[in-house]
Design a protein around this motif. Structure first.
Motif, short mmCIF file in Angstrom:
data_model
loop_
_atom_site.label_atom_id
_atom_site.label_comp_id
_atom_site.label_asym_id
_atom_site.label_seq_id
_atom_site.Cartn_x
_atom_site.Cartn_y
_atom_site.Cartn_z
N GLU A 161 0.82 -1.21 0.00
CA GLU A 161 0.00 0.00 0.00
C GLU A 161 0.86 1.27 0.00
O GLU A 161 0.33 2.38 0.11
N GLU A 162 2.16 1.13 -0.16
CA GLU A 162 3.08 2.25 -0.03
C GLU A 162 2.93 3.24 -1.18
O GLU A 162 2.83 2.86 -2.35
N THR A 163 2.90 4.52 -0.85
CA THR A 163 2.81 5.57 -1.86
C THR A 163 4.21 6.00 -2.29
O THR A 163 5.21 5.70 -1.62
N ALA A 164 4.27 6.74 -3.38
CA ALA A 164 5.56 7.25 -3.85
C ALA A 164 6.20 8.16 -2.82
O ALA A 164 7.42 8.14 -2.63
N GLY A 165 5.39 8.96 -2.14
CA GLY A 165 5.93 9.84 -1.11
C GLY A 165 6.55 9.08 0.03
O GLY A 165 7.63 9.43 0.53
N GLU A 166 5.88 8.02 0.47
CA GLU A 166 6.40 7.20 1.58
C GLU A 166 7.67 6.46 1.16
O GLU A 166 8.65 6.40 1.91
N LEU A 167 7.66 5.91 -0.06
CA LEU A 167 8.82 5.20 -0.56
C LEU A 167 9.99 6.16 -0.79
O LEU A 167 11.15 5.83 -0.51
#
Length: 310
Positions: A161-167
């Protein structure tokens, strides 16, 4: 750490993490290169890059050339007599006469496992492709696009469920830590770079706003990855009465079918849209000029149930 004459070239937050890691380890760069201030926000006010703000706070000289093709700029960089130039998401292509300046060469901190996802948007590309993992590569720069030999890579799993911002934030921290760990070995020549296999290369081009538009004819799994990949920039969106509505969080509803674009349900449990395969539950939405809201809040204020989205 080894005493060295270091220049750092970078602009956004991911480059800031590299700068912070180096300065935190006792490596004070002679100067940083970063993009000139650009308009940002609703007021389009000129805003200094994160790298520039950090450097100025610590008394580090800042260079902001609009191009690296200017002989005066090249001469200014050469005047520092750098041992190494560390590059992280700088935004300008380094011509050969700049690559040749540092005694040890130019080192790129790249947010992918090269040769996979060379180019401008490797984090988004990895999520869009459904990759299970990505990572950081420390690469000796050449004139080509992210095709230089690689000193070292470190793998990072991508959350479902990871977003680009989190990654991005996790990769930024990893990149800085990886650079500090191997900096001495690279500078001394103790760590040898290995040529990439060009036959395995894939490319991540610049992101266009229209790339983020949700097409309900596509499988819900692809749209779910699209929502994650374009959070926070530029934001996946669809049109409702010709008004773009951004979707910040979503999930796949497997086994649910319908005509693509049909709003199958809208309420407390989200807004469910039929797709080319399965359905997509929209969980967080935002209309222009409004704050993000839950799907339940959105459905309570906008008549969307039973409609077909284009």
């Amino acid at each position: 750490m080894t005493a060295a004459r270091v220049l750092i070239a970078g602009t956004p937050e991911i480059a800031l993490a590299t700068l912070q890691a180096l300065t935190g380890s006792g490596i004070g760069p002679q100067a940083v290169l970063t993009h000139p201030a650009r308009p940002a926000g609703r007021g389009k006010r000129l805003t200094a890059s994160p790298v520039k703000r950090f450097a100025l706070d610590r008394g580090i000289e800042v260079l902001q050339p609009a191009t690296l093709k200017d002989p005066d700029v090249v001469a200014q960089i050469a005047g520092f007599e750098p041992d190494i130039l560390v590059v992280a998401a700088y935004g300008l292509i380094l011509p050969q006469n700049v690559l040749d300046i540092p005694a040890t060469g130019c080192l790129n901190v790249h947010a992918s496992l090269l040769p996979r996802w060379r180019g401008a948007a490797p984090i988004q590309a990895a999520i869009l492709a459904g990759d299970a993992e990505t990572g950081v590569s420390l690469m000796a720069m050449t004139a080509g696009l992210d095709c230089g030999p690689v000193y070292v890579e470190e793998v990072l799993a991508i959350g479902p469920e990871e977003t680009a911002g989190e990654l991005h934030d996790r990769l930024a921290a990893l990149g800085g830590e990886l650079l500090v760990r191997h900096f001495n070995a690279i500078l001394s020549g103790a760590l040898e770079a290995v040529e990439q296999d060009d036959a395995r290369a894939t490319y991540a081009g610049k992101i266009n706003k229209q790339d983020a538009r949700l097409d309900w004819q596509r499988p819900a799994g692809e749209l779910h990855r699209q929502v994650r990949a374009y959070n926070p920039v530029p934001g996946a969106f669809f049109l409702l009465d010709d008004t773009p509505v951004k979707c910040w969080r979503a999930s796949v509803v497997a086994g649910v079918t319908g005509s693509p674009g049909d709003v199958l349900s809208a309420g407390r449990d989200g807004i469910v849209i039929a797709c080319g395969e399965d359905a997509l539950r929209l969980d967080s939405l935002q209309r222009p000029g409004k704050r993000p809201v839950t799907a339940a809040e959105f459905a309570g204020s906008v008549a969307i149930a039973g409609r077909r989205l284009g």
